[in-house]
Design an enzyme around this catalytic site. Structure first.
Site, PDB file in Angstrom:
ATOM      1  N   ASP A 269       0.816  -1.207   0.000  1.00  0.00           N
ATOM      2  CA  ASP A 269       0.000   0.000   0.000  1.00  0.00           C
ATOM      3  C   ASP A 269       0.854   1.264   0.000  1.00  0.00           C
ATOM      4  O   ASP A 269       1.815   1.372   0.763  1.00  0.00           O
ATOM      5  CB  ASP A 269      -0.894  -0.008   1.254  1.00  0.00           C
ATOM      6  CG  ASP A 269      -1.867   1.156   1.270  1.00  0.00           C
ATOM      7  OD1 ASP A 269      -2.750   1.187   0.405  1.00  0.00           O
ATOM      8  OD2 ASP A 269      -1.726   2.040   2.144  1.00  0.00           O
ATOM      9  N   GLU A 311       1.133  -0.706  -5.104  1.00  0.00           N
ATOM     10  CA  GLU A 311       0.007   0.215  -5.220  1.00  0.00           C
ATOM     11  C   GLU A 311       0.597   1.620  -5.223  1.00  0.00           C
ATOM     12  O   GLU A 311       0.822   2.235  -4.186  1.00  0.00           O
ATOM     13  CB  GLU A 311      -0.976   0.028  -4.063  1.00  0.00           C
ATOM     14  CG  GLU A 311      -2.314   0.696  -4.320  1.00  0.00           C
ATOM     15  CD  GLU A 311      -2.544   1.970  -3.529  1.00  0.00           C
ATOM     16  OE1 GLU A 311      -3.505   2.677  -3.825  1.00  0.00           O
ATOM     17  OE2 GLU A 311      -1.760   2.267  -2.608  1.00  0.00           O
ATOM     18  N   HIS A 379     -11.816   0.043  -4.260  1.00  0.00           N
ATOM     19  CA  HIS A 379     -12.411   0.638  -3.061  1.00  0.00           C
ATOM     20  C   HIS A 379     -12.083   2.117  -2.929  1.00  0.00           C
ATOM     21  O   HIS A 379     -12.614   2.791  -2.065  1.00  0.00           O
ATOM     22  CB  HIS A 379     -11.907  -0.123  -1.825  1.00  0.00           C
ATOM     23  CG  HIS A 379     -10.442   0.107  -1.607  1.00  0.00           C
ATOM     24  ND1 HIS A 379      -9.476  -0.443  -2.434  1.00  0.00           N
ATOM     25  CD2 HIS A 379      -9.775   0.865  -0.705  1.00  0.00           C
ATOM     26  CE1 HIS A 379      -8.289  -0.031  -2.027  1.00  0.00           C
ATOM     27  NE2 HIS A 379      -8.440   0.758  -0.984  1.00  0.00           N
TER      28      HIS A 379
HETATM   29  C1  OTU Z   1      -4.206   3.675  -0.524  1.00  0.00           C
HETATM   30  O1  OTU Z   1      -4.570   4.571  -1.536  1.00  0.00           O
HETATM   31  C2  OTU Z   1      -5.428   2.851  -0.175  1.00  0.00           C
HETATM   32  O2  OTU Z   1      -5.895   2.168  -1.291  1.00  0.00           O
HETATM   33  C3  OTU Z   1      -6.466   3.750   0.421  1.00  0.00           C
HETATM   34  O3  OTU Z   1      -7.688   3.095   0.649  1.00  0.00           O
HETATM   35  C4  OTU Z   1      -5.907   4.331   1.692  1.00  0.00           C
HETATM   36  O4  OTU Z   1      -6.780   5.314   2.163  1.00  0.00           O
HETATM   37  C5  OTU Z   1      -4.531   4.955   1.498  1.00  0.00           C
HETATM   38  O5  OTU Z   1      -3.672   4.230   0.638  1.00  0.00           O
HETATM   39  C6  OTU Z   1      -3.816   5.053   2.819  1.00  0.00           C
HETATM   40  O6  OTU Z   1      -3.523   3.758   3.297  1.00  0.00           O
HETATM   41  O7  OTU Z   1      -2.396   7.295  -2.281  1.00  0.00           O
HETATM   42  O8  OTU Z   1      -0.757   5.497  -3.464  1.00  0.00           O
HETATM   43  O9  OTU Z   1      -7.003   8.880  -3.214  1.00  0.00           O
HETATM   44  O10 OTU Z   1      -5.998   6.479  -4.097  1.00  0.00           O
HETATM   45  O11 OTU Z   1      -5.195   7.250  -0.732  1.00  0.00           O
HETATM   46  C7  OTU Z   1      -1.717   5.146  -2.556  1.00  0.00           C
HETATM   47  C8  OTU Z   1      -7.244   7.758  -2.462  1.00  0.00           C
HETATM   48  C9  OTU Z   1      -2.706   6.149  -2.269  1.00  0.00           C
HETATM   49  C10 OTU Z   1      -6.237   6.666  -2.754  1.00  0.00           C
HETATM   50  C11 OTU Z   1      -4.952   6.919  -2.054  1.00  0.00           C
HETATM   51  C12 OTU Z   1      -4.062   5.724  -2.034  1.00  0.00           C
END
Ligand code: OTU
Length: 617
Positions: A269, A311, A379
């Site tokens: 993440d 991600e 999500h």
């Molecule tokens: C990720 O996402 C997760 O998928 C989100 O659900 C979380 O809120 C976030 O991390 C924190 O854990 O920037 O590169 O704009 O695309 O928050 C990762 C919303 C991220 C997501 C963004 C994201």
């Protein structure tokens, strides 16, 4: 011999792998921590963590490692289809997930991604992305034994399990953070603390905000310690300090422990944010890639069956680097293709497929043995910001338009979503809303003709995505067209922002209509199932087959081809609400997808939003 070049463990198979991967890990770690006084101690620790994890790996998982080393492209098969779901909203508890696996198999799913299920903080937790314990299943969902049992049940069906690894931040209630706050010497540098807010100004002016509306800024005042702490996301999500080699060691231990719990894939993440440097936007820094090279080399030694998935929701030009840079060691095997997802929604808004072809032209080539995680919805929100970063001022204007379009604010818009995190009326950030609501199904309620168009749009987005190089992931409920959750604010799991709109509980009553072709659920489930099975039978859709985007004589239609193992396939996808006919300089055989597309020789006729996968002679 020094620890730098020695990894002998007495286990011959392990030592052979270490011969290849240990020097890569050492080189990456030297770039990161070479000047740190604890460097050689760090190598020692890292080696011991890898050895201990290997020793603890079950016979069953060791056998899986061997099988995957013999078929390292297992996740790139054309048959590979993932499904992303919340434990509670999908099945209640972990123990009940197994009972849903037949449903997933029926759809053609081969891999299950369960959104964060390790213990998260009580109350607000960013949908579980604020963990207090990386290695303990949240008691609300079940136990670690339940997780192991589920991973076995999946494996018995030939399916894989993907878990989230929260590698950029933890909850402020995490045991590391508690120790850091209390000044425990081992943990005091695990996070990025500042005694005075003025010290953050070396960074703040260069940083973007992820949640500008609900969590402005990137630093939060911690009342308990009186200090400021780096918080890219919500104030209770403390960013880890990877400049401290102990953080790397602790995260490696977590990573390998999750692999030993039975995870086949780890979704890393928010990887882009893992390293910070003053005067930069603190995304995609070279050190992030060194961290990933080291993690990959070490998992290749201790848990070689494990797949890492990045991600990184970043600019198109930056995403390929997460799979490995040319001539450099590998990083993740999978990375989210955010740009493909965003450009598809952009194309759909005004029926112009050039949005996608021009984006694809900007994607750098990716290394062998890697592929994209492709998706239509997930999500999270659809972040339009990437358009601004890719296209500059023109992209900003486009992003503003798309924001309004998908919030249903443009006359004639079929979408019923909401703007996400727009701090001011003209600010641009993202769109929230379920796939079905964004694609017109909510607006079409009670109007069968219009509903058919929405079904066609949902099918189009999946048929285009399933054609692209990658391992597609379906988001829970999209296969039956779940609409926005109007009750999201009253849910026990309510998100602190409007992403709750597209996180409804699975509707198993609606799913029971999946075989009824008169019902929308039956039409969508049937369409996605047919796509998954057509895809599985196409050698040209294996992840290793490159994509060639073709000049399209009609801007409404995306044309692209893939070739492998004697099969050539042409994608013709009509992003508009008009019927389109066109001719291509190819001899086409049959359309592998049933539906509203016909071809003869080189001419193709596509109904509104229709897609064809055409075999090329
Ligand atoms: C990720 O996402 C997760 O998928 C989100 O659900 C979380 O809120 C976030 O991390 C924190 O854990 O920037 O590169 O704009 O695309 O928050 C990762 C919303 C991220 C997501 C963004 C994201």
């Amino acid at each position: 011999m020094t620890i730098d070049d020695d990894f002998s463990s007495g286990d011959a198979a392990l030592d052979i792998r270490a011969e290849v991967h240990w020097p890569v890990a050492v080189s990456a770690l030297r770039r990161l921590y070479g000047s740190h006084p604890e460097f050689s101690g760090t190598l020692d620790k890292v080696r011991n963590i890898a050895l201990a994890a290997r020793a603890a790996r079950s016979e069953e998982l060791r056998a899986l490692d061997e099988a995957r080393l013999a078929a390292p492209d297992w996740f790139m098969q054309a048959s590979s289809i993932g499904y992303s779901a919340y434990v509670d909203r999908f099945a209640g508890r972990l123990g009940a997930v197994e009972g849903k696996l037949d449903y997933l198999r029926e759809l053609g799913v081969t891999g299950l991604h369960l959104l964060p299920l390790m213990q998260s903080r009580a109350g607000q937790s960013d949908g579980g992305f604020a963990v207090v314990d990386h290695l303990r299943v949240d008691p609300r969902f079940g136990s670690n034994d339940d997780l192991t049992a589920l991973s076995r049940a999946l494996r018995a069906r030939g399916m894989s399990l993907c878990l989230d690894l929260l590698c950029n931040h933890t909850a402020r209630e995490h045991h590391w953070a508690r120790k850091a706050a209390s000044g425990d010497p081992r943990y005091k540098d695990h996070y990025l603390f500042f005694d005075r807010v003025s010290e953050t100004s070396a960074f703040a002016p260069w940083l973007d905000e992820v949640f500008p509306l609900t969590a402005p800024g990137n630093f939060s005042h911690d009342v308990e310690t009186g200090r400021w702490v780096w918080t890219t996301f919500y104030p209770y999500q403390w960013d880890l300090n990877y400049q401290n080699p102990l953080v790397f060691c602790d995260m490696l231990e977590v990573m390998l422990s999750l692999a030993n719990l039975g995870a086949d894939v780890l979704r890393l993440d928010s990887v882009a944010f893992m390293w910070k440097r003053a005067g930069t936007n603190c995304r995609n820094l070279p050190e992030v890639h060194a961290l990933l090279e080291a993690f990959r080399a070490l998992t290749a030694i201790a848990a070689p069956g494990l797949i890492l998935k990045a991600e990184a929701i970043v600019e198109t030009a930056e995403i390929a680097a997460y799979l490995g840079r040319p001539g450099a060691p590998p990083q993740c095997q999978l990375a989210y293709h955010n740009s493909l997802m965003v450009s598809a929604w952009s194309a759909l808004a005004d029926g112009d497929a050039r949005e996608i072809s021009s984006m694809l032209a900007r994607v750098p080539a990716i290394p062998d043995g890697t592929t994209w995680t492709t998706y239509v919805r997930c999500h999270d929100d659809i972040g339009w910001g990437v358009l601004g970063r890719d296209l500059g001022a023109e992209g900003d204007a486009r992003a503003r338009y798309l924001s309004a379009f998908y919030a249903g604010q443009i006359p004639g818009s079929f979408a019923r979503g909401a703007t996400f995190q727009a701090a001011t009326p003209d600010a641009v950030h993202g769109a929230a809303g379920s796939l079905a609501s964004l694609a017109g199904l909510e607006a079409a309620q009670g109007e069968p003709g219009t509903a058919a168009l929405a079904v066609a749009r949902i099918t189009l987005l999946h048929a285009m995505t399933f054609f692209m190089p990658g391992a597609p992931v379906i988001y829970m409920g999209d296969e039956i067209g779940l609409l926005n959750d109007q009750d999201w604010e009253s849910r026990a799991w309510a998100a602190e922002d409007c992403r709750g709109l597209h996180r409804p509980p699975m509707d198993w009553q609606a799913a029971a209509r999946r075989h009824d072709l008169k019902a929308v659920e039956g039409q969508l489930f049937g369409a996605l199932k047919a796509l998954a099975s057509a895809r599985a039978a196409c050698p040209a859709l294996h992840g290793s087959a490159a994509l060639t985007v073709m000049d399209s004589p009609d801007r409404r239609v995306l044309l692209a081809r893939r070739d492998r193992a004697g099969q050539g396939l042409l994608l013709a996808a009509n992003f508009s609400d008009a019927a389109v006919s066109l001719t291509v300089p190819l001899r086409l055989k049959r359309n592998l997808l049933d539906g509203a597309a016909q071809s003869a020789g080189g001419s193709i006729a596509l109904a509104p939003y229709a897609v064809a996968w055409l075999e090329i002679e």
